[in-house]
Design an enzyme around this catalytic site. Sequence first.
Site, short mmCIF file in Angstrom:
data_model
loop_
_atom_site.label_atom_id
_atom_site.label_comp_id
_atom_site.label_asym_id
_atom_site.label_seq_id
_atom_site.Cartn_x
_atom_site.Cartn_y
_atom_site.Cartn_z
N CYS A 285 0.75 -1.34 0.01
CA CYS A 285 0.32 -0.23 -0.35
C CYS A 285 0.96 1.03 -0.20
CB CYS A 285 -1.13 0.04 0.71
SG CYS A 285 -2.15 1.58 1.67
N CYS A 311 -11.72 -17.28 -9.24
CA CYS A 311 -12.30 -18.32 -10.06
C CYS A 311 -12.53 -19.23 -8.56
CB CYS A 311 -12.23 -18.95 -11.17
SG CYS A 311 -11.09 -19.63 -12.54
N HIS A 338 -8.79 -22.14 -15.55
CA HIS A 338 -10.30 -21.94 -15.17
C HIS A 338 -11.21 -22.63 -14.48
CE1 HIS A 338 -13.22 -18.78 -14.57
NE2 HIS A 338 -14.00 -19.68 -15.54
N ASP A 355 -20.85 -21.12 -13.63
CA ASP A 355 -19.92 -20.16 -13.44
C ASP A 355 -20.04 -18.97 -12.57
OD1 ASP A 355 -17.57 -18.06 -14.78
OD2 ASP A 355 -17.08 -19.85 -15.29
#
Length: 660
Positions: A285, A311, A338, A355
């Site tokens: 940061c 995912c 994925h 999905d």
Amino acid sequence: MATEQTAVRLLLSNPSSIFLDCSELLLRYAENIIRNPQEPKFRTIRLENQVVRSRLVPIPGALDCLKAMGFTQREEKLVLLPDTPLDDVIKIRDQITVERLKKLSPAQQNAQAAETSAQATSQPGGAAREPAASAVTEMSSVPAQTTPQSQVVQPSNNILASERQFYARLESSFQHVLLYEDPVLQAKARSLIPEEELRAKAQEKLKVLEELEKEETKTDNSPPPLTLEDLILPELRRWFKKDFFKWVDKAPCDGCGGRTTAAGMANPTPAEQMWQAGRVELYHCATCQRQTRFPRYNHPGKLLETRRGRCGEWANCFTLLCRSLGYEARHVVDWTDHCWTECYSTSQQRWLHLDGEKYYDKPLVYEAGWKKKLTYIIAYSKDEIRDVTWRYSCRHQEVCARRKECRESWLRETVTRMNEKRQAGLSQERKDELVRRFLVELVEFISPRRPGEKEMGGRTTGSVAWRLARGELGTQKDKSKAEPHVFRLSEQEKKGRLFHLVYCTANDKYTRLYNNVDMKVGWQNWAHTVQDVFRKEEHDWNMCYLARTEGATTGSVSWKLDLSGSGLCVQEIKVVARSQTFENGSISWQLCSGDKCILLNGDAEGTKTRDLEGVTSFTLTADLRGGRGDHAWQHAQLFRQALDRMEEFPLDIQVHLKPL
């Protein structure tokens, strides 16, 4: 000509032994045509042939099936003309296959499954495959589970090095899905789901569907009606994405909550390893100089607490929630990086695709929309492991050419052994049901369909740069090349002498308030021109807005009203536009008619002007510029709005009219 349903029913009227013998021959003809569509010899059947005369001609329904495929009789031959589409051949082939499966014994079904699977995955030419390195994936890897040796199917010694890696991935994921069966985890998951609320929403949709079905004419091809359980699934997915789970591009600062930049990787601590964190991402940061750790947890119980990830985490946690509600669910892993969930629909008699992006039952989106070069897609559940690649592709030959990590025969044999081991304790009834489902899947696999319109879009989660690097932006529509939209007055607007347009970014919908039946979803659809602008959702911040596409130094969007032929002209225009800029980002607004242009404030208070009084057409344009650094494209945000404030309109255009 007999319809396909009539022909197959007539064939089914024969004794089982005759049906099985005749249908085997019909399937052989169909498969030869489908696999060799340009080969003339497979499109001609000689009726004087001894096999045809004895096994087809005298059997009720046999010739009807051939004619339903498209064959026509010419003297002593049946001919399928070269320009005849293969759609009917495929339909008859699939229907006969399903009916054969119903009549076969479990042992015969297994044999048929092996044969059909081999056909579905065979590579043209039978070329030998060289071993390839196992793919490196973005998603959080599934660490190997501690499993009693007796429960692990040992791979054969006669395998390639890449196949050993392949087997390790199969075994690890196959053991991992058993976590979803933990009754304590399922109870915890159920306690977090607003089940009654989801059920009520699904019930409302079911009533609408039932009313629509009353008005429709049913045919033999009509799909089975959806049930309440089917309709709960998309509601669960919508709630999960919107209210429960957060997508993480870059982890926000643990200290001030601000934006961070990637700062490398770290090893997981013992506490993180307890929850199967295979790796840890670090973020820095610039505001408070704090370092933030983002462990890629793989234990679904921990994900019920953190409720964030990409995912890998999404599918992992969502599959647990589906199991907790009693759905038969699979965790599906795509070797090209994925993963997602499949749930079995009892009413539809098939597996449904869910999905984390926004897709429900759109399996071809990855290949057609995201442009992924698929290789292996494996589905895991408590009872079985399946190679489901073929559901997600309509280009089977291209996929086969890329599948080089293992031999197809080895993969089929390995999956079969793993399933036999896992299913050893199941009842025969359950085993038979799993085989039946698999055979129905195989029929689907060998009949690839064309992608629908909603399967053509690119990926929506993740930064534009990240999606571009992964090749998952898809085919982006260029609105500047499309037909520009021009607003023209309705009869109500003419009578009221008022054109009133509003737009809500949260639901991405326009409404013409003086003609409230006229609405349009999709901000581009009623825009006149668009240049390098897209709609962005930030679920971490619960905000959405229009911004420049990443890498573009400028962007613009315009709207046009044409009053010609209405007998009216502009009296006064008021524009309200709520936006936000950061750093040195800027948004400028102007109204133009011919050579005359007027600059507007473009703020939440709105701007009224009579400077275009008397004109019969004008264009309103917003230009987005400026910004600093890697996120300059985000520093000019048009129509910035909270995702849950759908009753607000950050764009409000009112045009008061008068007679010419």
